[in-house]
Design an enzyme around this catalytic site. Structure first.
Site, PDB file in Angstrom:
ATOM      1  N   GLU A  83      -5.581  -4.925  10.376  1.00  0.00           N
ATOM      2  CA  GLU A  83      -4.555  -3.916  10.627  1.00  0.00           C
ATOM      3  C   GLU A  83      -4.867  -3.172  11.923  1.00  0.00           C
ATOM      4  O   GLU A  83      -5.669  -2.218  11.918  1.00  0.00           O
ATOM      5  CB  GLU A  83      -4.507  -2.909   9.479  1.00  0.00           C
ATOM      6  CG  GLU A  83      -4.137  -3.519   8.151  1.00  0.00           C
ATOM      7  CD  GLU A  83      -3.487  -2.489   7.234  1.00  0.00           C
ATOM      8  OE1 GLU A  83      -2.367  -2.731   6.794  1.00  0.00           O
ATOM      9  OE2 GLU A  83      -4.103  -1.436   7.005  1.00  0.00           O
TER      10      GLU A  83
ATOM     11  N   SER B 299       3.324  -2.164  10.429  1.00  0.00           N
ATOM     12  CA  SER B 299       4.765  -2.242  10.704  1.00  0.00           C
ATOM     13  C   SER B 299       5.389  -3.585  10.299  1.00  0.00           C
ATOM     14  O   SER B 299       6.275  -4.094  10.991  1.00  0.00           O
ATOM     15  CB  SER B 299       5.043  -1.912  12.172  1.00  0.00           C
ATOM     16  OG  SER B 299       4.634  -0.584  12.462  1.00  0.00           O
TER      17      SER B 299
ATOM     18  N   GLU C 137      -6.941   4.832   7.670  1.00  0.00           N
ATOM     19  CA  GLU C 137      -6.742   6.255   7.362  1.00  0.00           C
ATOM     20  C   GLU C 137      -7.977   6.843   6.681  1.00  0.00           C
ATOM     21  O   GLU C 137      -8.295   8.019   6.867  1.00  0.00           O
ATOM     22  CB  GLU C 137      -5.473   6.435   6.509  1.00  0.00           C
ATOM     23  CG  GLU C 137      -4.222   6.196   7.361  1.00  0.00           C
ATOM     24  CD  GLU C 137      -3.015   5.664   6.605  1.00  0.00           C
ATOM     25  OE1 GLU C 137      -2.988   5.748   5.365  1.00  0.00           O
ATOM     26  OE2 GLU C 137      -2.091   5.153   7.267  1.00  0.00           O
TER      27      GLU C 137
ATOM     28  N   ASN D 282       0.860  -1.187   0.000  1.00  0.00           N
ATOM     29  CA  ASN D 282       0.000   0.000   0.000  1.00  0.00           C
ATOM     30  C   ASN D 282       0.894   1.234   0.000  1.00  0.00           C
ATOM     31  O   ASN D 282       1.455   1.598   1.021  1.00  0.00           O
ATOM     32  CB  ASN D 282      -0.888  -0.036   1.258  1.00  0.00           C
ATOM     33  CG  ASN D 282      -1.707   1.229   1.423  1.00  0.00           C
ATOM     34  OD1 ASN D 282      -1.814   2.046   0.511  1.00  0.00           O
ATOM     35  ND2 ASN D 282      -2.297   1.396   2.607  1.00  0.00           N
TER      36      ASN D 282
ATOM     37  N   LYS E 245       0.084   4.288  -0.289  1.00  0.00           N
ATOM     38  CA  LYS E 245      -0.577   5.488   0.252  1.00  0.00           C
ATOM     39  C   LYS E 245      -0.329   6.652  -0.716  1.00  0.00           C
ATOM     40  O   LYS E 245      -0.256   6.423  -1.923  1.00  0.00           O
ATOM     41  CB  LYS E 245      -0.105   5.762   1.682  1.00  0.00           C
ATOM     42  CG  LYS E 245      -0.226   4.490   2.552  1.00  0.00           C
ATOM     43  CD  LYS E 245      -0.043   4.725   4.015  1.00  0.00           C
ATOM     44  CE  LYS E 245      -0.196   3.397   4.753  1.00  0.00           C
ATOM     45  NZ  LYS E 245      -0.101   3.536   6.200  1.00  0.00           N
TER      46      LYS E 245
ATOM     47  N   HIS F  98      -9.544   1.344   4.684  1.00  0.00           N
ATOM     48  CA  HIS F  98      -8.278   1.487   5.417  1.00  0.00           C
ATOM     49  C   HIS F  98      -8.515   2.426   6.600  1.00  0.00           C
ATOM     50  O   HIS F  98      -9.316   3.360   6.506  1.00  0.00           O
ATOM     51  CB  HIS F  98      -7.202   2.046   4.474  1.00  0.00           C
ATOM     52  CG  HIS F  98      -5.840   2.025   5.090  1.00  0.00           C
ATOM     53  ND1 HIS F  98      -5.430   2.973   5.994  1.00  0.00           N
ATOM     54  CD2 HIS F  98      -4.822   1.144   4.972  1.00  0.00           C
ATOM     55  CE1 HIS F  98      -4.197   2.677   6.395  1.00  0.00           C
ATOM     56  NE2 HIS F  98      -3.800   1.578   5.786  1.00  0.00           N
TER      57      HIS F  98
ATOM     58  N   GLY G  86       2.315   2.178  10.931  1.00  0.00           N
ATOM     59  CA  GLY G  86       3.290   3.260  10.877  1.00  0.00           C
ATOM     60  C   GLY G  86       3.971   3.559  12.198  1.00  0.00           C
ATOM     61  O   GLY G  86       4.661   4.571  12.320  1.00  0.00           O
TER      62      GLY G  86
HETATM   63  P1  PGA Z   1       2.772   0.311   7.745  1.00  0.00           P
HETATM   64  O1  PGA Z   1       1.308   0.551   7.116  1.00  0.00           O
HETATM   65  O2  PGA Z   1       3.307  -0.975   7.132  1.00  0.00           O
HETATM   66  O3  PGA Z   1       3.568   1.515   7.333  1.00  0.00           O
HETATM   67  O4  PGA Z   1       2.609   0.178   9.224  1.00  0.00           O
HETATM   68  C1  PGA Z   1       0.431  -0.513   6.873  1.00  0.00           C
HETATM   69  C2  PGA Z   1      -0.842   0.011   6.253  1.00  0.00           C
HETATM   70  O5  PGA Z   1      -1.297   1.106   6.607  1.00  0.00           O
HETATM   71  O6  PGA Z   1      -1.424  -0.658   5.375  1.00  0.00           O
END
Ligand code: PGA
Length: 272
Positions: free
Chosen positions: A184, A230, A116, A22, A24, A114, A190
């Protein structure tokens, strides 16, 4: 310890592990072309078996046409998808992207719900359900994201919120469908602080059980459930050793070719 293939349950189909990147809001279309070329070379040089572990990238909308052209011209075995879609098919929805447009770009997947999007764009379970139905209608496999915040975890325990979000997301589905679920935990995204493989397994098993009661045992056995939050080359193998974790949705680490291809080749880390 060896990584075993996802076992087929009760004679059902085995689940092909899935590593999804992903991006983003990173990489414009020119950067996407360079990145996808390098990723394909890196995996090919390493002898990656794309049939054994599926690899997909999820670039921004404006990159998708370039990625489609490259994948088709060079016959790359990489899959790609979008990070969102509209619940609507067409019409007066300024700024929205229809699943029909994504299907026209041969996008195989679309990320839906997601954290976000839930957090910054107010996406509710109802919106996620409508988008999931729209993806399926247009022949695109939804990658439905669920996950609890740190407060949810404290208040409700590990599985309650992700399972309730899954129920919400599938509210318009009454028949079997090709789906991917991504667990997730919001606190792991993140943050550099991934869940433990055991935590991921516990929630992924609960999500699979819920899928079974909603859509039947065959769908539960065939659906890939990913862990995200992560994920790196150093921790991926631990997740994939879990019987109900079928892959990873990778954010930050998917923007580094060497790191992402190493995650995709996780089987090599454990000598399988
Ligand atoms: P990350 O994000 O691997 O940077 O923790 C995962 C995601 O948001 O899909």
């Amino acid at each position: 310890m060896a990584v075993t293939p996802r076992p087929a349950q009760d004679g059902g189909a085995a689940r092909t592990p899935f590593i999804a990147g992903n991006w983003k809001m990173n990489l414009d279309h020119l950067q996407a072309i360079a990145f996808v070329q390098k990723l394909a070379w890196s995996l090919r040089d390493a002898g990656h078996d794309f049939a054994a572990v599926e690899v997909a990238v999820f670039p921004p909308f404006t990159d998708l046409r370039s990625v489609q052209t490259l994948v088709a011209a060079d016959k790359l075995e990489l899959a790609y998808g979008a990070q969102d879609l509209s619940a609507h098919d067409s019409g007066a929805y300024t700024g929205e992207i229809s699943g029909a447009f994504l299907a026209a770009l041969d996008a195989r997947y679309v990320i839906i719900g997601h954290s976000e999007r839930r957090q910054y764009h107010g996406e509710t379970d109802e919106v996620v359900a409508a988008k999931t139905a729209a993806a399926i209608k247009h022949g695109i496999v939804p990658v439905v994201c669920v996950g609890e915040t740190a407060e949810d975890l404290e208040q409700h325990g590990p599985s309650a919120v992700p399972v309730a979000q899954l129920r919400g997301a599938l509210a318009h589905l009454s028949s079997p469908a090709d789906l991917v679920i991504a667990y997730e935990p919001v606190w792991a995204i993140g943050s550099g602080q991934a869940a433990t493989p055991e935590q991921a397994q516990q929630v992924c098993a609960a999500l699979r059980a819920e899928l079974g009661s909603l859509l039947g045992a065959d769908v539960a056995a065939a659906t890939r459930i990913l862990y995200g939050g992560s994920v790196k080359s150093g921790n991926i193998a631990g997740f994939l050793r879990q019987p109900d974790v079928d892959g990873a949705l990778v954010g930050g680490a998917s923007l580094d070719v060497a790191e992402f291809s190493s995650i995709a080749r996780y089987q090599k880390h454990v000598g399988v």
